[in-house]
Design a protein around this motif. Sequence first.
Motif, PDB file in Angstrom:
ATOM      1  N   VAL A   1      13.958   7.236  -3.524  1.00  0.00           N
ATOM      2  CA  VAL A   1      13.140   7.012  -4.404  1.00  0.00           C
ATOM      3  C   VAL A   1      12.572   8.211  -4.885  1.00  0.00           C
ATOM      4  O   VAL A   1      11.929   8.963  -4.171  1.00  0.00           O
ATOM      5  CB  VAL A   1      12.136   6.043  -4.112  1.00  0.00           C
ATOM      6  CG1 VAL A   1      11.090   5.620  -5.126  1.00  0.00           C
ATOM      7  CG2 VAL A   1      12.852   4.608  -3.426  1.00  0.00           C
TER       8      VAL A   1
ATOM      9  N   LEU B   1       8.450  -4.850   1.348  1.00  0.00           N
ATOM     10  CA  LEU B   1       8.739  -3.821   1.186  1.00  0.00           C
ATOM     11  C   LEU B   1       8.220  -2.998   2.767  1.00  0.00           C
ATOM     12  O   LEU B   1       8.725  -2.146   2.900  1.00  0.00           O
ATOM     13  CB  LEU B   1       8.121  -3.024   0.191  1.00  0.00           C
ATOM     14  CG  LEU B   1       8.370  -3.242  -1.177  1.00  0.00           C
ATOM     15  CD1 LEU B   1       7.098  -2.622  -1.806  1.00  0.00           C
ATOM     16  CD2 LEU B   1       9.650  -3.121  -1.630  1.00  0.00           C
TER      17      LEU B   1
ATOM     18  N   THR C   1       0.844  -1.139   0.152  1.00  0.00           N
ATOM     19  CA  THR C   1       0.067   0.000   0.109  1.00  0.00           C
ATOM     20  C   THR C   1       0.762   1.466   0.060  1.00  0.00           C
ATOM     21  O   THR C   1       0.147   2.192  -0.073  1.00  0.00           O
ATOM     22  CB  THR C   1      -0.850   0.099   1.271  1.00  0.00           C
ATOM     23  OG1 THR C   1      -0.186  -0.341   2.350  1.00  0.00           O
ATOM     24  CG2 THR C   1      -2.040  -1.056   1.354  1.00  0.00           C
ATOM     25  N   GLY C   2       2.125   1.120   0.071  1.00  0.00           N
ATOM     26  CA  GLY C   2       3.090   2.346   0.476  1.00  0.00           C
ATOM     27  C   GLY C   2       3.542   2.828  -1.023  1.00  0.00           C
ATOM     28  O   GLY C   2       2.887   2.705  -2.182  1.00  0.00           O
ATOM     29  N   LEU C   3       4.278   3.758  -0.793  1.00  0.00           N
ATOM     30  CA  LEU C   3       4.861   4.608  -2.236  1.00  0.00           C
ATOM     31  C   LEU C   3       5.378   3.453  -3.082  1.00  0.00           C
ATOM     32  O   LEU C   3       4.801   3.634  -4.505  1.00  0.00           O
ATOM     33  CB  LEU C   3       6.135   5.493  -1.625  1.00  0.00           C
ATOM     34  CG  LEU C   3       6.553   6.339  -2.852  1.00  0.00           C
ATOM     35  CD1 LEU C   3       5.732   7.396  -3.336  1.00  0.00           C
ATOM     36  CD2 LEU C   3       7.868   6.931  -2.568  1.00  0.00           C
ATOM     37  N   VAL C   4       6.114   2.722  -2.759  1.00  0.00           N
ATOM     38  CA  VAL C   4       6.843   1.884  -3.997  1.00  0.00           C
ATOM     39  C   VAL C   4       5.916   0.825  -4.420  1.00  0.00           C
ATOM     40  O   VAL C   4       5.842   0.497  -5.424  1.00  0.00           O
ATOM     41  CB  VAL C   4       8.255   1.232  -3.409  1.00  0.00           C
ATOM     42  CG1 VAL C   4       8.795   0.387  -4.302  1.00  0.00           C
ATOM     43  CG2 VAL C   4       9.061   2.364  -3.158  1.00  0.00           C
TER      44      VAL C   4
ATOM     45  N   SER D   1      -1.214  -6.422   4.388  1.00  0.00           N
ATOM     46  CA  SER D   1      -1.439  -5.255   4.951  1.00  0.00           C
ATOM     47  C   SER D   1      -1.722  -5.448   6.461  1.00  0.00           C
ATOM     48  O   SER D   1      -2.263  -6.404   6.881  1.00  0.00           O
ATOM     49  CB  SER D   1      -2.446  -4.501   4.272  1.00  0.00           C
ATOM     50  OG  SER D   1      -2.717  -3.249   4.901  1.00  0.00           O
ATOM     51  N   ARG D   2      -1.441  -4.406   7.266  1.00  0.00           N
ATOM     52  CA  ARG D   2      -1.661  -4.367   8.594  1.00  0.00           C
ATOM     53  C   ARG D   2      -3.244  -3.958   8.637  1.00  0.00           C
ATOM     54  O   ARG D   2      -3.841  -4.219   9.809  1.00  0.00           O
ATOM     55  CB  ARG D   2      -1.070  -3.417   9.494  1.00  0.00           C
ATOM     56  CG  ARG D   2       0.366  -3.779   9.836  1.00  0.00           C
ATOM     57  CD  ARG D   2       1.421  -2.546  10.182  1.00  0.00           C
ATOM     58  NE  ARG D   2       1.021  -1.400   9.330  1.00  0.00           N
ATOM     59  CZ  ARG D   2       1.185  -0.170   9.496  1.00  0.00           C
ATOM     60  NH1 ARG D   2       1.803  -0.162  10.607  1.00  0.00           N
ATOM     61  NH2 ARG D   2       0.982   0.803   8.612  1.00  0.00           N
TER      62      ARG D   2
ATOM     63  N   ARG E   1      10.857  -4.164  10.409  1.00  0.00           N
ATOM     64  CA  ARG E   1      11.499  -4.938   9.303  1.00  0.00           C
ATOM     65  C   ARG E   1      11.988  -6.210   9.419  1.00  0.00           C
ATOM     66  O   ARG E   1      11.797  -7.210   8.739  1.00  0.00           O
ATOM     67  CB  ARG E   1      12.725  -4.012   9.033  1.00  0.00           C
ATOM     68  CG  ARG E   1      12.243  -2.629   8.219  1.00  0.00           C
ATOM     69  CD  ARG E   1      13.217  -1.776   8.066  1.00  0.00           C
ATOM     70  NE  ARG E   1      12.928  -0.513   7.289  1.00  0.00           N
ATOM     71  CZ  ARG E   1      12.135   0.426   7.585  1.00  0.00           C
ATOM     72  NH1 ARG E   1      11.857   0.533   8.832  1.00  0.00           N
ATOM     73  NH2 ARG E   1      11.452   1.372   6.526  1.00  0.00           N
TER      74      ARG E   1
END
Length: 299
Positions: free
Chosen positions: A166, A65, A10-13, A32-33, A87
């Motif tokens: 990025v 990611l 769901t993030g940027l990358v 996803s959480r 992570r």
Amino acid sequence: MASILITGGTGLVGSNLCNLLKSKGHNVLILSRSKTKKTNVFHWDIEKKHIDNEAIINADYIIHLAGAGIADKRWTKSRKKQLIASRVDSTNLLFEKVKELNPNLKGFISASGIGYYGAVTTSKTFAETDSSGNDFVSEICKLWENSVNQFNTLQIRTVILRTGIVLSKKGGALEKISNPIKLGFGANLGTGKQYIPWIHIEDLCNLFIEAIENNNLNGIYNAVSHEHCTNKTFTKTIAEILNKPLWLPNIPSAILKFILGEMAVILLEGSKISSKKIELTGFKFEFPTLKKALTDLLK
Ligand SMILES: NC(=O)c1ccc[n+]([C@@H]2O[C@H](COP(=O)([O-])OP(=O)(O)OC[C@H]3O[C@@H](n4cnc5c(N)ncnc54)[C@H](OP(=O)(O)O)[C@@H]3O)[C@@H](O)[C@H]2O)c1
């Protein structure tokens, strides 16, 4: 066509990568959480060691990611723990679940950061064979990569992309750097001599796809463009593309350290990072120069 499970999808990358993978005909699953009823989005709770089993069972590859944003909040003791746990504990959980449910997974591809080499400004160009630095971000990356390397014990092909800053149209670092310049208040940070290793988001997403599709990719690769640029060049190139003046003096390091605390180091220091290893595999960057990348993203 492969089924690819993306943590942090769901993030940027992740969101850009999901779109690109779908456009290439791959089946994309997201971990996803957040709990949602959307199809192909599965839930995990890292602290409770829970992952929807289906997500793991149905994956041919996993791209990892997920992680709390390194530059999102001041690095208090508890934030530091969260940055590492999001992570490392997440990778450990994925490893345990893959071992139990899908030991024949075809590949595990993980992000890491060029922060691995430490935030220092030197004339040295860092390559994948160099050792890690001594600061907090290098510690995160080292622990993260060690946890990823567990997948080698299952004979699963493992690729780690040590990613630079990025650059994307929306969100991420470029928006934060270019907004003040757009308003006519752009300035170099600190000495302006620190390097900013960068990569266009499209090149990074292509690199993740290359890591899936090219079985010869194995181990660690720097994911940065090969044109090295300093903070000063970076700021100047943005101002030129946006046709904005740069008239303010450099922002003193002391001010940034006062505002950001220890985190200021990621803005104030940086060395050149080599892209030679990934280029020797035959990978071609669409945006090899800063001018081309920024023109595409800012115009
Ligand atoms: N962007 C960069 O410039 C850059 C540079 C070098 C390395 N990287 C690394 O590449 C990865 C992807 O970057 P990104 O910019 O796409 O990151 P991002 O936009 O911040 O997205 C990361 C995703 O991780 C999940 N996440 C956030 N906090 C978490 C937590 N506490 N525990 C578990 N999951 C959490 C979220 O997904 P859910 O909310 O769906 O769970 C979020 O969408 C990150 O690990 C980042 O450190 C990024």
